[in-house]
Motif scaffolding. Structure first.
Motif, PDB file in Angstrom:
ATOM      1  N   UNK A  89       7.356   8.374  -2.987  1.00  0.00           N
ATOM      2  CA  UNK A  89       6.516   8.378  -4.189  1.00  0.00           C
ATOM      3  C   UNK A  89       7.232   7.854  -5.432  1.00  0.00           C
ATOM      4  N   UNK A  90       8.419   8.356  -5.706  1.00  0.00           N
ATOM      5  CA  UNK A  90       9.133   7.972  -6.919  1.00  0.00           C
ATOM      6  C   UNK A  90       9.501   6.489  -6.903  1.00  0.00           C
ATOM      7  N   UNK A  91       9.956   5.990  -5.765  1.00  0.00           N
ATOM      8  CA  UNK A  91      10.317   4.572  -5.671  1.00  0.00           C
ATOM      9  C   UNK A  91       9.087   3.686  -5.826  1.00  0.00           C
ATOM     10  N   UNK A  92       7.985   4.044  -5.168  1.00  0.00           N
ATOM     11  CA  UNK A  92       6.785   3.219  -5.307  1.00  0.00           C
ATOM     12  C   UNK A  92       6.283   3.240  -6.750  1.00  0.00           C
ATOM     13  N   UNK A  93       6.412   4.356  -7.414  1.00  0.00           N
ATOM     14  CA  UNK A  93       6.009   4.433  -8.817  1.00  0.00           C
ATOM     15  C   UNK A  93       6.798   3.443  -9.677  1.00  0.00           C
ATOM     16  N   UNK A  94       8.089   3.260  -9.375  1.00  0.00           N
ATOM     17  CA  UNK A  94       8.901   2.277 -10.096  1.00  0.00           C
ATOM     18  C   UNK A  94       8.420   0.847  -9.847  1.00  0.00           C
ATOM     19  N   UNK A  95       7.954   0.567  -8.638  1.00  0.00           N
ATOM     20  CA  UNK A  95       7.503  -0.771  -8.256  1.00  0.00           C
ATOM     21  C   UNK A  95       6.080  -1.062  -8.726  1.00  0.00           C
ATOM     22  N   UNK A  96       5.237  -0.051  -8.764  1.00  0.00           N
ATOM     23  CA  UNK A  96       3.813  -0.225  -9.037  1.00  0.00           C
ATOM     24  C   UNK A  96       3.580  -0.998 -10.335  1.00  0.00           C
ATOM     25  N   UNK A  97       2.805  -2.080 -10.238  1.00  0.00           N
ATOM     26  CA  UNK A  97       2.477  -2.905 -11.386  1.00  0.00           C
ATOM     27  C   UNK A  97       3.540  -3.939 -11.738  1.00  0.00           C
ATOM     28  N   UNK A  98       4.707  -3.881 -11.098  1.00  0.00           N
ATOM     29  CA  UNK A  98       5.774  -4.846 -11.384  1.00  0.00           C
ATOM     30  C   UNK A  98       5.427  -6.218 -10.801  1.00  0.00           C
ATOM     31  N   UNK A  99       6.144  -7.227 -11.247  1.00  0.00           N
ATOM     32  CA  UNK A  99       5.966  -8.593 -10.750  1.00  0.00           C
ATOM     33  C   UNK A  99       7.015  -8.890  -9.687  1.00  0.00           C
ATOM     34  N   UNK A 100       6.578  -9.606  -8.646  1.00  0.00           N
ATOM     35  CA  UNK A 100       7.476 -10.053  -7.583  1.00  0.00           C
ATOM     36  C   UNK A 100       7.415 -11.569  -7.527  1.00  0.00           C
ATOM     37  N   UNK A 101       8.568 -12.175  -7.389  1.00  0.00           N
ATOM     38  CA  UNK A 101       8.669 -13.617  -7.177  1.00  0.00           C
ATOM     39  C   UNK A 101       9.178 -13.833  -5.762  1.00  0.00           C
ATOM     40  N   UNK A 102       8.418 -14.542  -4.955  1.00  0.00           N
ATOM     41  CA  UNK A 102       8.825 -14.852  -3.581  1.00  0.00           C
ATOM     42  C   UNK A 102       9.290 -16.295  -3.534  1.00  0.00           C
ATOM     43  N   UNK A 103      10.376 -16.533  -2.798  1.00  0.00           N
ATOM     44  CA  UNK A 103      10.977 -17.860  -2.705  1.00  0.00           C
ATOM     45  C   UNK A 103      11.149 -18.223  -1.238  1.00  0.00           C
ATOM     46  N   UNK A 104      10.766 -19.432  -0.888  1.00  0.00           N
ATOM     47  CA  UNK A 104      10.929 -19.949   0.466  1.00  0.00           C
ATOM     48  C   UNK A 104      12.181 -20.811   0.505  1.00  0.00           C
ATOM     49  N   UNK A 105      13.057 -20.533   1.463  1.00  0.00           N
ATOM     50  CA  UNK A 105      14.255 -21.340   1.660  1.00  0.00           C
ATOM     51  C   UNK A 105      14.169 -21.949   3.053  1.00  0.00           C
ATOM     52  N   UNK A 106      14.023 -23.259   3.111  1.00  0.00           N
ATOM     53  CA  UNK A 106      13.832 -23.949   4.377  1.00  0.00           C
ATOM     54  C   UNK A 106      15.163 -24.443   4.917  1.00  0.00           C
ATOM     55  N   UNK A 107      15.366 -24.234   6.201  1.00  0.00           N
ATOM     56  CA  UNK A 107      16.590 -24.731   6.823  1.00  0.00           C
ATOM     57  C   UNK A 107      16.403 -26.126   7.423  1.00  0.00           C
ATOM     58  N   UNK A 108      15.182 -26.602   7.518  1.00  0.00           N
ATOM     59  CA  UNK A 108      14.931 -27.901   8.140  1.00  0.00           C
ATOM     60  C   UNK A 108      14.582 -28.992   7.142  1.00  0.00           C
ATOM     61  N   UNK A 109      13.681 -28.683   6.225  1.00  0.00           N
ATOM     62  CA  UNK A 109      13.281 -29.660   5.229  1.00  0.00           C
ATOM     63  C   UNK A 109      12.640 -28.937   4.071  1.00  0.00           C
ATOM     64  N   UNK A 110      12.359 -29.636   3.024  1.00  0.00           N
ATOM     65  CA  UNK A 110      11.784 -29.022   1.841  1.00  0.00           C
ATOM     66  C   UNK A 110      10.376 -28.520   2.125  1.00  0.00           C
TER      67      UNK A 110
END
Length: 130
Positions: A89-110
């Motif tokens: 509960x406490x950890x999810x409360x810290x995350x709730x409403x926050x922004x996440x940035x996801x990044x793709x790192x390709x090993x084969x090509x862009x």
């Protein structure tokens, strides 16, 4: 950027595990097969500390209730999971409403996701924001 929802999709009866999923259509089969996805959560503060991005997983160790949050992904989605010795509960409360940035790192090509890849096609380790 992806906003963390205010509710979990799943939570165990003992509240030691929970998760939420967010649709990310940019994670195509090609991205799933050829890339690694990493994520950062935006940490903001109400005092004088500067905002910053922290990479998942996040692990919080203490003697009463050690907790962690980590990322997994599949074709078309990311999942953020929470685990705890006592309660998430406490950890999810810290995350709730926050922004996440996801990044793709390709090993084969862009992986040109949303046209944000600035690396040449021939580079082996390319990045693109989801």
């Amino acid at each position: 950027l992806i906003e963390v929802p205010n509710q979990l999709d799943e939570i165990s009866d003992d509240e030691r595990y929970g998760n939420f999923e967010i649709a990310v259509p940019e994670i195509t089969k090609e991205v799933y097969d050829n890339a690694n996805i990493t994520a950062y959560i935006k940490r903001t503060y109400e005092d004088d500390r500067p905002d910053r991005w922290s990479q998942l997983p996040q692990v919080f160790l203490n003697s009463n209730n050690s907790t962690s949050a980590y990322l997994s992904f599949g074709e078309g989605f990311i999942r953020i999971s929470f685990q705890s010795e006592e309660s998430i509960d406490e950890l999810f409360e810290l995350f709730s409403g926050a922004k996440i940035s996801a990044v793709s790192i390709s090993s084969l090509r862009c992986s040109k996701i949303n046209g944000n890849c600035s690396e040449p096609e021939e580079n082996c380790a390319s990045r693109a924001r989801l």
